[in-house]
Design an enzyme around this catalytic site. Structure first.
Site, PDB file in Angstrom:
ATOM      1  N   GLY B 466       0.810  -1.213   0.000  1.00 11.47           N
ATOM      2  CA  GLY B 466       0.000   0.000   0.000  1.00 11.47           C
ATOM      3  C   GLY B 466       0.837   1.253   0.000  1.00 11.47           C
ATOM      4  O   GLY B 466       0.309   2.368   0.029  1.00 11.47           O
ATOM      5  N   GLN B 662       2.789   8.387   3.112  1.00 11.05           N
ATOM      6  CA  GLN B 662       3.260   7.538   4.198  1.00 11.05           C
ATOM      7  C   GLN B 662       3.476   8.338   5.477  1.00 11.05           C
ATOM      8  O   GLN B 662       3.199   7.850   6.577  1.00 11.05           O
ATOM      9  CB  GLN B 662       4.569   6.858   3.802  1.00 11.05           C
ATOM     10  N   GLY B 726      14.752   5.039   4.571  1.00 10.48           N
ATOM     11  CA  GLY B 726      13.404   4.496   4.741  1.00 10.48           C
ATOM     12  C   GLY B 726      12.427   5.570   5.190  1.00 10.48           C
ATOM     13  O   GLY B 726      12.812   6.536   5.848  1.00 10.48           O
ATOM     14  N   GLU B 729       8.013   3.977   8.684  1.00  9.10           N
ATOM     15  CA  GLU B 729       7.740   3.934  10.114  1.00  9.10           C
ATOM     16  C   GLU B 729       8.230   5.154  10.879  1.00  9.10           C
ATOM     17  O   GLU B 729       7.717   5.474  11.945  1.00  9.10           O
ATOM     18  CB  GLU B 729       8.322   2.636  10.678  1.00  9.10           C
TER      19      GLU B 729
END
Lengths: 327, 763
Positions: B466, B662, B726, B729
């Site tokens: 996603g 995100q 990244g 998160e």
């Protein structure tokens, strides 16, 4: 879920007769609540009688007040211009309930007949005195942050989930009921029984009786009414505490008032002591503070939900202040 | 004209927005059968008797598996030991009940309704035993925490604490969290006549890892694992809950083999709470010691989370404390307490999520003790190099994140006095926290094929969970090939494609991206080699290594861009339908870091020595700064987040649109963690109280304000050739602490237990 039959009733009378004649039959309106019961194993009717297309969805205005069909959708009533102007507590309570998708489906009648959201009641693998008398109440030694602070019995500390019912209590509404022996009216005050020995008893309805409408008198207080729902997130959550209030102010002093709390007891909870604290006084800081204090005077919280007492106090004060500010 | 760095819309956006994307549960199968789970209603004990005869006789029922008749299944190898499972104990093997929600029967019928009804007819009687509930029992050290020892020590933190001028000692608590993706987990297993197994999964866990897991579970030798195909094309959210092999993944394949028909299992929402792990509750004791100027001399971070007899996943809370600040003396410890509640697993920002709540709250408390601005306190302890590994960062833009964030937020307007800022009835509070996340590079392979029409197909067995992988990887390949992103199709989620590790730990872009780029460059070079040997090509005789892509599928001489050839022409003259290349990335560093854990002695240690040249010389982290404004209604105890500014250093931003998506999602999870997310367990019965979305609250639109996300967008060339770190998160980390800090600033009340609601503020 067990297999079940489904019929669409031809008329309200036929629906009532169908259900009255079959102990394992139940009505279905919008379906947003009873389908949960079926899926969660809280009910296993052999027959569902659909009352969704019987013309019970009218919103009628008369000199005496409102007459709401039990099949009217929450969203339709909440957006009705007359309701919004003349019965603000009603529109606000409806808008505070559920989510837009659910309000588009759910009917007023079904809303009044919601069963408690107590997590232990809703999950049949927990013991629960309300589901199976005598099995015990895990809320007492478990998480009970959402549970009752007023009027609970030893057997059950669940709370009633409806916002609408709280608003109707502040409006002196009457519930119109149709049974095989005819129609009767039940004051909303009497529609939900007080805590007794049997927590299974949730409404004054007899099996086979269908809620067909709700009468709401216009009265002197409806227009000066308000609703506040305190919840853990901004939308789509059950009330920690909610307050419906309607106040009649004549020549600067309160002549009459209705104050009802939601989320605090097994039924919408009218606090007469709070109403009395306002009578004959201006709707101002002193009387409002006294009313807020009186509203929680009888509170008997559990160790894990004392905070609700503080919310209830604050919420009563806030609603009355807002009514006062609007004049 | 490069595509990377531009806000290309999602290639699957229209499919998803119109409901035409085919998720696992949507896939039609002939002859499909439907399974349901029956789960234990007690937390600990034995099944005294189980009677499935009524279920077996019910209409449409094909199979009922219980511990009395289920095939023997092996214990699974733990993920921490190179396996694919968190819960190592398989289902239906004995009469023991180890947690409420453990599967006690598996019912297969012609329709899902029939299977559900039949499951209700099974009568189970239990001999109950009192379950272990809560983190009260004896604590013990886990074997490993994220591959590290459970205890970390640098310097002598206890002594430094005793010598410190100012100390803060506090205990912080976070509750059980559940992943709660919108799509329930689904498994469809079907065996073909040749003994091959195809499993369609809603899997975050990486199709290749699951293939090995299925082989292990079903007794298929590893060398024959190629007969297992795992497919996962679209995922309706995972957040850790669809990683790894759980009994629910295995049982459909077991039943399908017995029945000779495909079996589909789709979990109910309630079953999702007990069938795919969860984030453990944590108790974290923080002790900070500092001098009067706020320089940290000591940090002790002791974290306790849930242990289990069925597997082990310690929530790695203290690991962020080991690297975040320049402090000479640090101790971090992890302990477990056994409970009868199943095995925990990775949940959005594992470790850093709850760990940063404790650490960054404690720092805020220290700032208060010192009467120092919380941001200034962090700057005074800025770690110029990685204090844990004593090596440089590959990149660290945290200082810029702080300053940019403070500027955008208007941090300087903060009156340091708690309770001093108001807006009408509302108390207003500002809070901030540092974010850091240890995203990973996992071994990944990709194959890029250039077709005769000049378009390209990229294949890689990763899953788009996603995050936008389908879109972003097409961009990466397009740039390397010199074509438009619309000319590239990225295909994923199938074990027929080249190996990829599960896209966990924010690893997607930084693992897949370099592999895709390498494969695309390789296939481009291969086309160039064909061209330079072809007398008819304008590139004839040039050095293939210097041929450049100039866009539009054209390759040009380095010395003369006017002389170019095209993919279409080269392939046509060569009479080739396509050319392709496959490349890997990240294998050797991964081997080095995991050799000792996954291979037996002495192979592991030897492998580790052999791969030492590939060990990182730098530490790579994603960094960020979170700034939050809250409004608190002091009479009602209501907290609303009114503004968030997040500034992040994630290296190069491949696609600002999907990256922002995100970040907004991560911050929203942080708001949920701070204000509402919580699973409660009945302290006597050991069962989850409200396994549903009515009891487990997630933020609604009304809870999420406008979020200002800013990326430094500074490529990190030391981490990989794309310069990408990244993103997924990092934006979760620190949000809960920033909100708790803002609530303290608004009210003067410090809440050390999540979530923060009216009960905490008024109780």
């Amino acid at each position: 879920m067990r297999p079940f039959g489904y019929v669409r009733a031809e008329s309200p009378e036929a629906a009532a007769a169908l259900v009255a004649g079959d102990l394992s039959a139940a009505f279905v309106g919008g379906g947003t609540e009873i389908l949960n019961w079926l899926k969660d194993g809280l009910a296993d009717p052999a027959l569902l009688v659909d009352v969704g297309r019987l013309g019970l969805d009218a919103v009628e205005v008369s000199d005496g007040g409102l007459r709401l069909g039990s099949g009217a959708r929450m969203s339709d009533v909440a957006r009705d211009r007359h309701v919004r102007a003349e019965f603000p507590v009603l529109a606000r309570a409806l808008e505070a309930g559920a989510s837009p998708q659910l309000r588009n489906m759910a009917t007023l009648g079904g809303n009044l007949l919601q069963r408690t959201r107590c997590a232990y009641f809703r999950e049949p693998s927990f013991p629960c005195n309300k589901r199976v008398p005598g099995t015990g109440c895990p809320a007492r030694d478990g998480d009970h942050a959402m549970h009752a602070i007023l009027g609970a019995s030893d057997a059950c500390v669940a709370v009633h989930p409806s916002d609408l019912a709280v608003a109707l209590l502040a409006l002196d509404a009457r519930v119109e009921v149709l049974g095989v022996h005819g129609r009767r009216e039940v004051a909303i005050e009497d529609f939900y029984p007080h805590a007794g020995d049997d927590p299974r008893r949730e409404t004054a309805l007899r099996h086979g009786e269908l809620v067909v409408g709700i009468g709401v008198p216009s009265g002197p207080r409806a227009r000066t009414s308000g609703y506040l729902k305190v919840r853990e997130r901004g939308s789509f959550a059950f009330a920690l505490v909610s307050v419906a209030a309607a106040v009649e102010v004549v020549e600067g002093v309160v002549r009459s008032a209705r104050i009802a709390l939601g989320g605090v007891a097994h039924r919408p909870w009218r606090v007469r002591a709070a109403e009395d604290a306002l009578l004959g006084r201006p709707l101002a800081d002193g009387s409002v503070a006294d009313a807020a204090e009186a509203a929680v005077r009888d509170a008997d919280p559990l160790p894990g939900n004392r905070y609700k007492v503080a919310i209830a106090r604050g919420a009563v004060r806030r609603v009355l202040e807002e009514i006062g500010e609007r004049g | 004209m490069t595509s990377v760095g531009t806000p290309v819309p999602r290639v699957d956006g229209l499919l998803k927005a119109t409901g035409t994307a085919r998720y696992t549960a949507d896939i039609p199968f002939e002859d499909l059968t439907h399974a349901v789970l029956l789960q234990a209603t007690i937390a600990r004990g034995r099944i005294a008797s189980i009677d499935a005869s009524a279920a077996e006789a019910a209409p449409g029922v094909l199979l009922v598996l219980t511990h009395l008749n289920a095939p023997r299944l092996p214990r699974m190898r733990a993920f921490a030991k190179g396996g694919s499972a968190q819960q190592t104990v398989p289902a239906l093997q004995d009469d023991r009940v180890r947690f409420a929600g453990e599967t006690v029967a598996f019912v297969v019928a012609e329709s899902q309704e029939q299977a559900r009804y039949a499951a209700m007819l099974i009568s189970v009687e239990y001999d109950e035993e009192p379950p272990a509930v809560g983190l009260h029992g004896d604590a013990y050290p886990p074997a490993k925490v994220n591959g590290q020892p459970p205890d970390y020590r640098r310097g002598d933190a206890e002594r430094a604490l005793a010598d410190a001028a100012v100390t803060v000692e506090r205990t912080y608590r976070t509750p059980v969290h559940h992943h709660n993706p919108i799509e329930p987990p689904v498994t469809i297993a079907s065996w073909d006549d040749d003994g091959g197994l195809t499993v369609h999964e809603a899997a975050q866990g990486g199709v290749h890892m699951m293939r090995l897991g299925f082989a292990e579970a079903l007794g298929i030798p590893r060398r024959k694992a190629g007969s297992i195909r795992v497919v996962s094309k679209f995922l309706g959210g995972g957040f850790g809950g669809k990683g790894f092999m759980w009994p629910r993944n295995i049982l459909p394949a077991v039943a399908a083999r017995l029945l000779g028909r495909p079996v589909k299992l789709e979990l109910t929402r309630a079953q999702m709470y007990t069938s795919g792990g969860y984030r453990s509750e944590t108790v974290q004791r923080l002790r900070l010691g500092a001098d009067r100027d706020g320089r940290l001399g000591s940090i002790v971070h002791e974290s306790t989370s849930t242990g289990s007899d069925m597997g082990e996943f310690p929530e790695p809370c203290a690991q962020i404390t080991q690297m975040l600040y320049a402090c000479p003396n640090v101790t971090g410890t992890h302990r477990l307490v056994r409970q009868n509640v199943g095995v925990p697993t990775f949940t959005r920002a594992p470790g850093e999520g709850p760990g940063s709540f404790a650490l960054e709250s404690a720092l805020d408390e220290l700032a208060g003790e010192l009467s120092l601005d919380p941001l200034e306190l962090r700057l005074r302890n800025y770690a110029e190099t990685d204090p844990e590994h004593d090596r440089p960062w590959s990149s660290k833009g945290l200082r810029e994140c702080y300053s940019e964030g403070a500027e955008r937020f208007g941090w300087s307007a903060r009156n340091p006095e708690p309770g001093s800022m108001r807006d009408g009835r509302w108390l207003v509070g500002y809070g901030m926290a540092t974010a850091a996340y240890s995203s990973h590079t996992w071994p990944t392979f990709a194959r890029v094929r250039i077709r005769a029409d000049g378009t390209a197909v990229v294949r890689c067995a990763t899953t788009d969970i996603g995050t936008g992988t389908y879109t972003v990887m097409a961009q990466v390949a397009a740039d390397a090939l010199g074509v438009r992103p619309g000319d590239v199709t990225f295909e994923a989620g199938d074990t027929r494609y080249p190996f990829a590790f599960p896209p966990v730990s924010s690893s997607g872009a930084r693992s897949i991206g370099p592999a895709v780029r390498a494969a695309a460059l390789a296939v481009r070079t291969r086309v160039a080699r064909l061209a330079v040997k072809d007398r008819e090509s304008p590139l004839f005789g040039a050095d293939a290594a210097t041929v450049r892509a100039i866009g539009g599928g054209r390759l040009a001489r380095a010395d003369d861009p006017e002389r170019y050839d095209t993919f279409v022409d080269v392939l046509e003259r060569a009479g080739l339908g396509h050319v392709e290349e496959r490349k890997g990335y990240g294998v050797m560093p991964f081997l080095h870091s995991t050799a000792s854990g996954i291979a037996p002695w002495p192979v592991g240690p030897l492998l580790r020595v052999a791969t030492r040249p590939f060990a990182g010389r730098y530490s790579t982290y994603d960094f960020g700064a979170q700034f939050v404004e809250v409004r608190v209604d002091p009479d009602l105890g209501v907290v609303r987040v009114s503004r968030v500014v997040g500034v992040y250093d994630i290296g190069r931003v491949l696609n600002p649109r999907t990256a922002r998506n995100q970040a907004v999602g991560g911050i929203t999870w942080g708001i949920g963690m701070a204000l509402m997310e919580r699973t409660t367990t009945h302290p006597r019965l050991g069962k989850y109280t409200s396994p549903n979305l009515s009891g487990y609250l997630l933020p609604t639109n009304a809870d999420v304000p406008d979020i200002d996300v800013h990326f430094l967008d500074r490529p990190d060339p030391l981490v990989n050739p794309l310069g990408v770190k990244g993103v997924g998160e990092l934006p979760v980390v620190g949000v809960a602490a920033a909100i708790a800090n803002a609530v303290h600033h608004a009210t003067g009340k410090r809440v050390r237990s999540l979530p923060i609601g009216p009960a905490e503020l008024l109780g």
